[in-house]
Design an enzyme around this catalytic site. Structure first.
Site, mmCIF file in Angstrom:
data_model
loop_
_atom_site.group_PDB
_atom_site.id
_atom_site.type_symbol
_atom_site.label_atom_id
_atom_site.label_comp_id
_atom_site.label_asym_id
_atom_site.label_seq_id
_atom_site.Cartn_x
_atom_site.Cartn_y
_atom_site.Cartn_z
ATOM 1 N N ASN A 34 -6.722 0.866 -2.853
ATOM 2 C CA ASN A 34 -7.689 1.127 -3.925
ATOM 3 C C ASN A 34 -7.103 2.018 -5.010
ATOM 4 O O ASN A 34 -7.365 1.824 -6.196
ATOM 5 C CB ASN A 34 -8.940 1.804 -3.346
ATOM 6 C CG ASN A 34 -9.764 0.848 -2.521
ATOM 7 O OD1 ASN A 34 -10.673 0.217 -3.020
ATOM 8 N ND2 ASN A 34 -9.440 0.722 -1.248
ATOM 9 N N TYR B 144 -0.656 8.411 -2.181
ATOM 10 C CA TYR B 144 -0.778 8.205 -3.622
ATOM 11 C C TYR B 144 -1.888 9.083 -4.214
ATOM 12 O O TYR B 144 -1.843 9.398 -5.394
ATOM 13 C CB TYR B 144 -1.150 6.745 -3.935
ATOM 14 C CG TYR B 144 -0.038 5.732 -3.849
ATOM 15 C CD1 TYR B 144 1.296 6.105 -3.691
ATOM 16 C CD2 TYR B 144 -0.331 4.366 -3.968
ATOM 17 C CE1 TYR B 144 2.300 5.143 -3.632
ATOM 18 C CE2 TYR B 144 0.669 3.407 -3.923
ATOM 19 C CZ TYR B 144 1.978 3.790 -3.745
ATOM 20 O OH TYR B 144 2.962 2.831 -3.704
ATOM 21 N N GLU C 289 -1.614 7.903 8.856
ATOM 22 C CA GLU C 289 -0.171 7.594 8.838
ATOM 23 C C GLU C 289 0.527 8.186 10.065
ATOM 24 O O GLU C 289 1.526 7.665 10.525
ATOM 25 C CB GLU C 289 0.480 8.161 7.566
ATOM 26 C CG GLU C 289 0.117 7.419 6.307
ATOM 27 C CD GLU C 289 0.654 6.004 6.248
ATOM 28 O OE1 GLU C 289 1.848 5.815 6.503
ATOM 29 O OE2 GLU C 289 -0.136 5.085 5.952
ATOM 30 N N CYS D 270 -11.052 3.346 0.678
ATOM 31 C CA CYS D 270 -9.599 3.464 0.836
ATOM 32 C C CYS D 270 -9.244 2.558 2.001
ATOM 33 O O CYS D 270 -9.936 2.561 3.028
ATOM 34 C CB CYS D 270 -9.243 4.918 1.147
ATOM 35 S SG CYS D 270 -7.554 5.161 1.728
ATOM 36 N N THR D 271 -8.170 1.793 1.857
ATOM 37 C CA THR D 271 -7.860 0.789 2.881
ATOM 38 C C THR D 271 -7.414 1.405 4.213
ATOM 39 O O THR D 271 -7.366 0.711 5.228
ATOM 40 C CB THR D 271 -6.791 -0.198 2.374
ATOM 41 O OG1 THR D 271 -5.645 0.543 1.922
ATOM 42 C CG2 THR D 271 -7.328 -1.025 1.223
ATOM 43 N N ASP E 63 0.880 -1.175 0.000
ATOM 44 C CA ASP E 63 0.000 0.000 0.000
ATOM 45 C C ASP E 63 0.916 1.223 0.000
ATOM 46 O O ASP E 63 2.127 1.090 0.232
ATOM 47 C CB ASP E 63 -0.880 -0.023 1.270
ATOM 48 C CG ASP E 63 -1.783 1.202 1.375
ATOM 49 O OD1 ASP E 63 -2.268 1.678 0.333
ATOM 50 O OD2 ASP E 63 -1.993 1.703 2.496
ATOM 51 N N SER E 64 0.333 2.391 -0.208
ATOM 52 C CA SER E 64 1.122 3.628 -0.135
ATOM 53 C C SER E 64 1.716 3.796 1.261
ATOM 54 O O SER E 64 2.723 4.464 1.440
ATOM 55 C CB SER E 64 0.228 4.821 -0.440
ATOM 56 O OG SER E 64 -0.807 4.893 0.521
HETATM 57 N N1 DGL Z 1 -4.797 3.042 1.199
HETATM 58 C C1 DGL Z 1 -4.790 3.762 -0.060
HETATM 59 C C2 DGL Z 1 -6.069 3.447 -0.813
HETATM 60 O O1 DGL Z 1 -6.695 2.443 -0.527
HETATM 61 C C3 DGL Z 1 -4.474 5.192 0.194
HETATM 62 C C4 DGL Z 1 -4.006 5.934 -1.005
HETATM 63 C C5 DGL Z 1 -3.184 7.161 -0.715
HETATM 64 O O2 DGL Z 1 -2.047 7.000 -0.305
HETATM 65 O O3 DGL Z 1 -3.648 8.267 -0.968
HETATM 66 O O4 DGL Z 1 -6.485 4.144 -1.695
#
Ligand code: DGL
Length: 256
Positions: free
Chosen positions: A70, A38, A147, A179-180, A6-7
């Site tokens: 996502n 991201y 974060e 978003c996760t 993930d990001s």
């Molecule tokens: N967890 C990411 C998602 O599901 C976050 C994306 C981000 O870093 O902006 O979209």
């Protein structure tokens, strides 16, 4: 071994669901913290990061890669499946379960701008949501709060309240966590919402899919080892990692 990325740390919500379902499988989590978030990045950039992270996980021994993000799934699933030799499991906002859940025909979706403006999301809504009103809210800044480990502080609360207001004004009764990172805000969401609002998190459904693909790929249970790495600074990521995962792990630095 099953690799996740993930990001940042949001994908831990997905890895948690997988760990619950497959406690004996070895898991490896890569947080692309150096490039987080991201959401505001271009599709090309997110795609480039997706390839770098997935190749890194495969080099570490992943036989299956879960894109626990996502935004990255929206930008890069096709290219990942074309380029990598291991199976790839991705995510998308839970529009389908939301449509099954809504009683008033109004659904809200919280996600990043990248996910909501992507062609995959447009196709998803077109395919499943013709009879239901879908209202989307790009939640800039929320990923950064999570974060930072701030799941309940005044800044996070204010931001979340701001994003929920238009949905509540429309009278939605179902909200998709697209978003996760957002499942980590569930306790705060429950406080801010009326009890008749249903929250949709696709983590458990993705875990079922991971279990099916793992079985098809011939991945067998082992000792249930969990390892983690970050493209950022392991010392500063480790405390929030431990808070979200519920256990202290030593993180390594990933150079990718
Ligand atoms: N967890 C990411 C998602 O599901 C976050 C994306 C981000 O870093 O902006 O979209």
């Amino acid at each position: 071994m099953i690799g996740f990325y993930d990001s940042g740390l949001g994908g831990l919500s997905v890895m948690q669901a997988v760990h619950q379902l497959l406690p004996q499988h070895n898991l490896y989590y890569l947080a692309d913290t150096a490039f987080c978030p991201y959401g505001p990045r271009s599709t090309e950039e997110v795609r480039e990061r997706a390839l770098a992270c997935a190749y890194w996980l495969v080099a570490r021994g992943a036989h299956l890669v879960v894109v626990a993000c996502n935004t990255a799934s929206s930008a890069a699933l096709e290219v990942l499946r074309a380029e990598l030799s291991v199976p790839i499991v991705g995510m998308e906002p839970g529009i389908k379960p939301a449509i099954q859940s809504t009683r008033v025909g109004r659904v809200g979706v919280l996600a990043t701008g990248g996910t909501l403006s992507g062609a995959r999301f447009a196709r998803l809504v077109e395919r499943f949501a013709s009879e239901v009103q879908v209202q989307t809210v790009p939640c800039h800044g929320l990923v950064e709060r999570i974060e930072a480990g701030d799941l309940h502080g005044p800044q996070t609360q204010q931001l979340l309240q701001h994003y929920l207001t238009p949905l509540l004004e429309q009278g939605v009764d179902t909200i998709v966590l697209g978003c996760t990172h957002y499942p980590f805000l569930r306790p705060l969401l429950v406080e801010l919402l009326k009890p008749d609002v249903t929250l949709i998190d696709t983590g458990p459904a993705v875990a079922q899919q991971v279990a099916r693909v793992a079985a098809m790929t011939g991945l067998v249970p082992d000792v249930g080892r969990v390892c983690a790495a970050t493209t950022g600074d392991p010392a500063s990521v480790a405390p929030v990692f431990a808070h979200l995962w519920g256990e202290v792990l030593s993180l390594e630095h990933a150079d990718c």
